[in-house]
Design a protein around this motif. Structure first.
Motif, PDB file in Angstrom:
ATOM      1  N   PRO A  54      -6.356   6.821  -5.284  1.00 58.29           N
ATOM      2  CA  PRO A  54      -5.289   6.680  -6.281  1.00 58.29           C
ATOM      3  C   PRO A  54      -3.970   7.317  -5.836  1.00 58.29           C
ATOM      4  O   PRO A  54      -3.378   8.132  -6.527  1.00 58.29           O
ATOM      5  CB  PRO A  54      -5.861   7.397  -7.512  1.00 58.29           C
ATOM      6  CG  PRO A  54      -7.305   7.528  -7.277  1.00 58.29           C
ATOM      7  CD  PRO A  54      -7.444   7.665  -5.800  1.00 58.29           C
ATOM      8  N   GLY A  55      -3.519   6.973  -4.647  1.00 58.89           N
ATOM      9  CA  GLY A  55      -2.228   7.406  -4.136  1.00 58.89           C
ATOM     10  C   GLY A  55      -1.285   6.224  -4.049  1.00 58.89           C
ATOM     11  O   GLY A  55      -1.713   5.071  -3.912  1.00 58.89           O
ATOM     12  N   GLY A  56       0.006   6.472  -4.116  1.00 60.27           N
ATOM     13  CA  GLY A  56       0.974   5.395  -4.159  1.00 60.27           C
ATOM     14  C   GLY A  56       1.226   4.738  -2.819  1.00 60.27           C
ATOM     15  O   GLY A  56       1.148   5.383  -1.772  1.00 60.27           O
ATOM     16  N   PHE A  57       1.512   3.437  -2.856  1.00 61.11           N
ATOM     17  CA  PHE A  57       1.965   2.643  -1.716  1.00 61.11           C
ATOM     18  C   PHE A  57       1.052   2.785  -0.496  1.00 61.11           C
ATOM     19  O   PHE A  57       1.492   3.050   0.613  1.00 61.11           O
ATOM     20  CB  PHE A  57       3.416   3.008  -1.382  1.00 61.11           C
ATOM     21  CG  PHE A  57       4.346   2.739  -2.527  1.00 61.11           C
ATOM     22  CD1 PHE A  57       4.827   1.463  -2.759  1.00 61.11           C
ATOM     23  CD2 PHE A  57       4.683   3.759  -3.409  1.00 61.11           C
ATOM     24  CE1 PHE A  57       5.669   1.210  -3.847  1.00 61.11           C
ATOM     25  CE2 PHE A  57       5.517   3.520  -4.495  1.00 61.11           C
ATOM     26  CZ  PHE A  57       6.014   2.236  -4.710  1.00 61.11           C
ATOM     27  N   GLN A  58      -0.233   2.570  -0.745  1.00 62.72           N
ATOM     28  CA  GLN A  58      -1.225   2.579   0.322  1.00 62.72           C
ATOM     29  C   GLN A  58      -1.618   1.154   0.695  1.00 62.72           C
ATOM     30  O   GLN A  58      -1.521   0.229  -0.112  1.00 62.72           O
ATOM     31  CB  GLN A  58      -2.478   3.337  -0.119  1.00 62.72           C
ATOM     32  CG  GLN A  58      -2.270   4.808  -0.399  1.00 62.72           C
ATOM     33  CD  GLN A  58      -3.563   5.509  -0.769  1.00 62.72           C
ATOM     34  OE1 GLN A  58      -4.633   4.906  -0.804  1.00 62.72           O
ATOM     35  NE2 GLN A  58      -3.473   6.799  -1.053  1.00 62.72           N
ATOM     36  N   ALA A  59      -2.070   1.002   1.927  1.00 58.87           N
ATOM     37  CA  ALA A  59      -2.678  -0.247   2.389  1.00 58.87           C
ATOM     38  C   ALA A  59      -3.867   0.117   3.251  1.00 58.87           C
ATOM     39  O   ALA A  59      -3.765   0.981   4.133  1.00 58.87           O
ATOM     40  CB  ALA A  59      -1.681  -1.085   3.188  1.00 58.87           C
TER      41      ALA A  59
END
Length: 266
Positions: A49-54
């Motif tokens: 649940p971290g932002g802007f991950q791929a």
């Protein structure tokens, strides 16, 4: 003789034991970006649940388009604020088991060419693959979620779990027919495979540039987030419906014959 007879009963019975979805260990998979494993390698976590991950993860063995097969897996999307979703992808991208697309609504898939992806989407970014309201499933090709198949709208609302892909274990299958070069996708909220598929796609054999493909998952988060967890994964051959009964009957006959021979010799 009693021990031998008991062994024969076990062998014969095991011929009919099948599993809809088998638990798998993901330690041997190739992981990229945010992808990792948890629970001693038994859960594949594509994003946290971290932002802007791929994240992407590719199975250690390729699949062959020369033979029928069925993929079965279970998954859970949870623990964040609700974005963006994931894909099951088949590809022959030049980056091989290092292939990874863009984050956010691009689901870790955008940019992986020579591919077909089945999409499990939890946030509407206005792309062709998520035009439906709420959560949806879709198909994309060529590493393009924005305009797949030259503008064909292939998205549809989720019809299980009250229309939500989040916060519960769900099950999916993708079957491949070599005769028709066709992939069919199924989705359920139980480990029993539905009778009808919800997506299918046929393609030219040359679309990938190879008959042997990487298979695996991609996922992305943006301003909103989630754990994207794959809980189990299996690939099995798919016999023809008419041949399945004959195959089972043949095995039963062989097992019974083996038991009979063992009993005579005892």
């Amino acid at each position: 003789m009693i021990k031998r007879l008991a062994l024969c009963i076990l062998v014969t019975a095991s011929l009919f034991v099948t599993s809809q979805v088998q638990a798998g260990v993901f330690d041997a998979w190739s992981l990229n970006g945010s992808a990792t494993t948890v629970d001693a390698g038994n859960v594949l976590r594509l994003t946290s649940p971290g932002g802007f991950q791929a994240g992407s993860a590719w199975a250690p063995e390729k699949v062959s388009l020369s033979n029928d097969f069925s993929i079965a897996f279970s998954f859970k999307i949870h623990g964040g604020s609700g974005a963006d979703g994931y894909t099951l992808t088949f590809h022959n991208n030049a980056n091989g088991n290092g292939a990874l697309g863009n984050a956010g609504g691009f689901l870790g898939y955008q940019g992986i060419d020579k591919s077909v992806a089945f999409i499990y989407d939890t946030y509407d970014n206005g792309f062709k693959t998520d035009f439906t309201s709420g959560h949806n499933t879709a198909i994309a090709r060529g590493g393009d979620l924005v305009d797949p198949f030259g503008g064909l709208d292939v998205s549809r609302p989720v019809d299980v779990n009250g229309g939500s892909l989040r916060d519960t274990v769900l099950y999916s299958w993708v079957d491949y027919s070599a005769a028709g070069s066709q992939l069919d996708m199924y989705l359920a909220d139980s480990p029993v495979k539905p009778a009808d598929s919800i997506h299918n796609v046929s393609f030219l054999p040359g679309a990938f540039g190879s008959s042997n493909l990487f298979v695996g998952f991609t996922a992305g988060t943006g301003g909103l987030t989630d754990n994207h967890d794959i809980l189990s994964f299996s690939i099995t051959p798919v016999p023809l419906p008419g041949a399945l009964l004959l195959f089972g009957a043949g095995l039963t006959g062989l097992a019974a014959f083996g038991c009979l021979r063992g009993r005579i010799k005892a």
